[in-house]
Motif scaffolding. Structure first.
Motif, PDB file in Angstrom:
ATOM      1  N   TRP A 111      28.910   6.427  -8.368  1.00 49.79           N
ATOM      2  CA  TRP A 111      29.911   5.310  -7.254  1.00 49.79           C
ATOM      3  C   TRP A 111      30.475   7.041  -6.437  1.00 49.79           C
ATOM      4  O   TRP A 111      30.939   8.180  -6.673  1.00 49.79           O
ATOM      5  N   ASP A 139      37.587  -1.658  -6.552  1.00 54.03           N
ATOM      6  CA  ASP A 139      37.754  -3.014  -7.504  1.00 54.03           C
ATOM      7  C   ASP A 139      36.458  -2.770  -8.473  1.00 54.03           C
ATOM      8  O   ASP A 139      35.712  -2.287  -7.971  1.00 54.03           O
ATOM      9  N   THR A 140      36.802  -3.278  -9.077  1.00 58.52           N
ATOM     10  CA  THR A 140      35.104  -3.848 -10.235  1.00 58.52           C
ATOM     11  C   THR A 140      34.820  -4.980 -10.014  1.00 58.52           C
ATOM     12  O   THR A 140      35.228  -6.011 -10.380  1.00 58.52           O
ATOM     13  N   GLU A 141      33.376  -4.624 -10.728  1.00 61.47           N
ATOM     14  CA  GLU A 141      32.613  -6.133 -10.482  1.00 61.47           C
ATOM     15  C   GLU A 141      32.276  -5.724 -12.100  1.00 61.47           C
ATOM     16  O   GLU A 141      30.483  -4.786 -12.373  1.00 61.47           O
ATOM     17  N   LEU A 142      31.831  -7.119 -12.891  1.00 63.30           N
ATOM     18  CA  LEU A 142      31.529  -7.112 -13.882  1.00 63.30           C
ATOM     19  C   LEU A 142      29.468  -7.221 -13.980  1.00 63.30           C
ATOM     20  O   LEU A 142      28.858  -8.813 -13.231  1.00 63.30           O
ATOM     21  N   VAL A 143      28.747  -6.686 -14.690  1.00 65.93           N
ATOM     22  CA  VAL A 143      27.375  -6.921 -14.544  1.00 65.93           C
ATOM     23  C   VAL A 143      27.216  -6.928 -15.865  1.00 65.93           C
ATOM     24  O   VAL A 143      26.922  -6.790 -16.705  1.00 65.93           O
ATOM     25  N   GLU A 191      33.390   2.333  -2.820  1.00 71.32           N
ATOM     26  CA  GLU A 191      32.700   0.786  -3.209  1.00 71.32           C
ATOM     27  C   GLU A 191      32.932   0.317  -4.818  1.00 71.32           C
ATOM     28  O   GLU A 191      34.105   0.848  -5.511  1.00 71.32           O
ATOM     29  N   THR A 192      32.799  -0.482  -5.049  1.00 66.43           N
ATOM     30  CA  THR A 192      32.779  -1.061  -6.089  1.00 66.43           C
ATOM     31  C   THR A 192      31.952  -1.017  -7.440  1.00 66.43           C
ATOM     32  O   THR A 192      31.472  -0.438  -7.068  1.00 66.43           O
ATOM     33  N   TRP A 193      33.112  -0.663  -8.277  1.00 65.68           N
ATOM     34  CA  TRP A 193      32.556   0.092  -9.306  1.00 65.68           C
ATOM     35  C   TRP A 193      31.627  -1.426 -10.520  1.00 65.68           C
ATOM     36  O   TRP A 193      32.145  -2.792  -9.952  1.00 65.68           O
ATOM     37  N   LYS A 194      30.615  -1.290 -10.975  1.00 59.05           N
ATOM     38  CA  LYS A 194      29.952  -2.113 -11.089  1.00 59.05           C
ATOM     39  C   LYS A 194      30.046  -1.403 -12.896  1.00 59.05           C
ATOM     40  O   LYS A 194      28.833  -0.506 -12.873  1.00 59.05           O
ATOM     41  N   ALA A 252      23.951  -0.420 -11.898  1.00 55.65           N
ATOM     42  CA  ALA A 252      25.451  -0.525 -12.997  1.00 55.65           C
ATOM     43  C   ALA A 252      26.094   0.961 -12.797  1.00 55.65           C
ATOM     44  O   ALA A 252      25.221   1.827 -12.607  1.00 55.65           O
TER      45      ALA A 252
END
Length: 262
Positions: A151, A180-184, A155-158, A200
């Motif tokens: 990371w 920000d975070t994004e669900l994978v 950047e958006t955390w995956k 991820a």
């Protein structure tokens, strides 16, 4: 001991086991609980028998499989090198027919996963990790090296996680991250492989797993250059001094909570 010939043999064995699973997976069946008479158990056992037969032909090392988990600790405790197998990882994925289940074969030496193969037969994707030599992914016969992606600020955390709601513990970890975070979402041991291939950044596991659920994928993760470390809860998930997840160190085959990261 771990020759190119043996590596290819184990890849081939995982594919053969996948074929056994697919013969049952393609049948019509309803949603059911796993039981001795279920198609899922038939698939488990068919893959287990295929893998055990195949490994026995190419190696004289002992084998611990989910389907032969009654081997005593007294016997297992004497093993320094052995095969760790989950013939079919991803019960929910198999039942839902979403394709995200896997065949898992790992070679464990002194508690460390030194070689692993994770094969997703529906997706036709094979992940392979050889500790000290790197990791690669085979898709439709095409091989490509894989590596994790760290990371970077802004950047958006995956984050690999459940398709449904997050537990309070996981939410606490997400809240502690900068940005920000994004669900994978992904099923089975493919969750670990997403971090290994850079799709991820993190996979926190704050729920029960067994050693055969993670051994092969951890080999892929660590060969690729990422880590699988033990955590107590979400608050210490990113500790730099966390110990690596290891195998056959205790009587129980249950894993502690862990974090996959790079």
């Amino acid at each position: 001991m771990l020759t190119e010939e043996l590596i290819q043999s184990v890849i081939d064995i995982s594919h053969q086991a996948g074929d056994k699973i697919m013969a049952i997976y393609q049948q019509d069946f309803g949603i059911y609980e796993k039981s001795d008479a279920s198609p899922l158990t038939d698939a488990d056992l068919a893959a287990h028998n295929c893998i055990v037969e195949g490994l026995t032909e190419v190696s004289d090392l002992p084998i611990l499989s989910e389907e032969s988990a009654d081997i005593s600790w007294q016997e297992r405790n004497s093993w320094d090198t052995y095969w760790l197998v989950d013939p079919l990882d991803g019960t929910k994925e198999f039942i839902k027919k979403n394709g995200e289940f896997t065949v898992n074969i790992a070679l464990i030496k002194d508690g460390v996963p030194v070689f692993g193969v994770v094969y997703a037969p529906v997706l036709k994707q094979t992940y392979v990790g050889i500790l000290g030599k790197g990791a690669f992914k085979i898709t439709a016969g095409v091989r490509a090296d894989i590596s994790p992606k760290a990371w970077t600020k802004g950047e958006t955390w995956k984050i690999v996680g459940s398709r449904s709601h997050q537990s309070p513990e996981i939410q606490a970890l997400l809240d502690s991250l900068e940005g920000d975070t994004e669900l994978v979402a992904m099923g089975s041991s493919l969750k670990l492989c997403l971090v290994a291939e850079g799709a991820a950044h993190l996979y926190p596991r704050l729920g029960p797993t067994c050693e055969w659920d993670t051994g092969a994928a951890q080999a892929v993760v660590e060969a690729a250059g990422a880590t699988v470390t033990i955590i107590e809860d979400a608050t210490d998930a990113l500790r730099a001094d966390a110990a690596p997840l290891r195998y056959n160190q205790k009587e129980s085959v249950l894993n502690p909570y862990f974090l996959v990261s790079c």
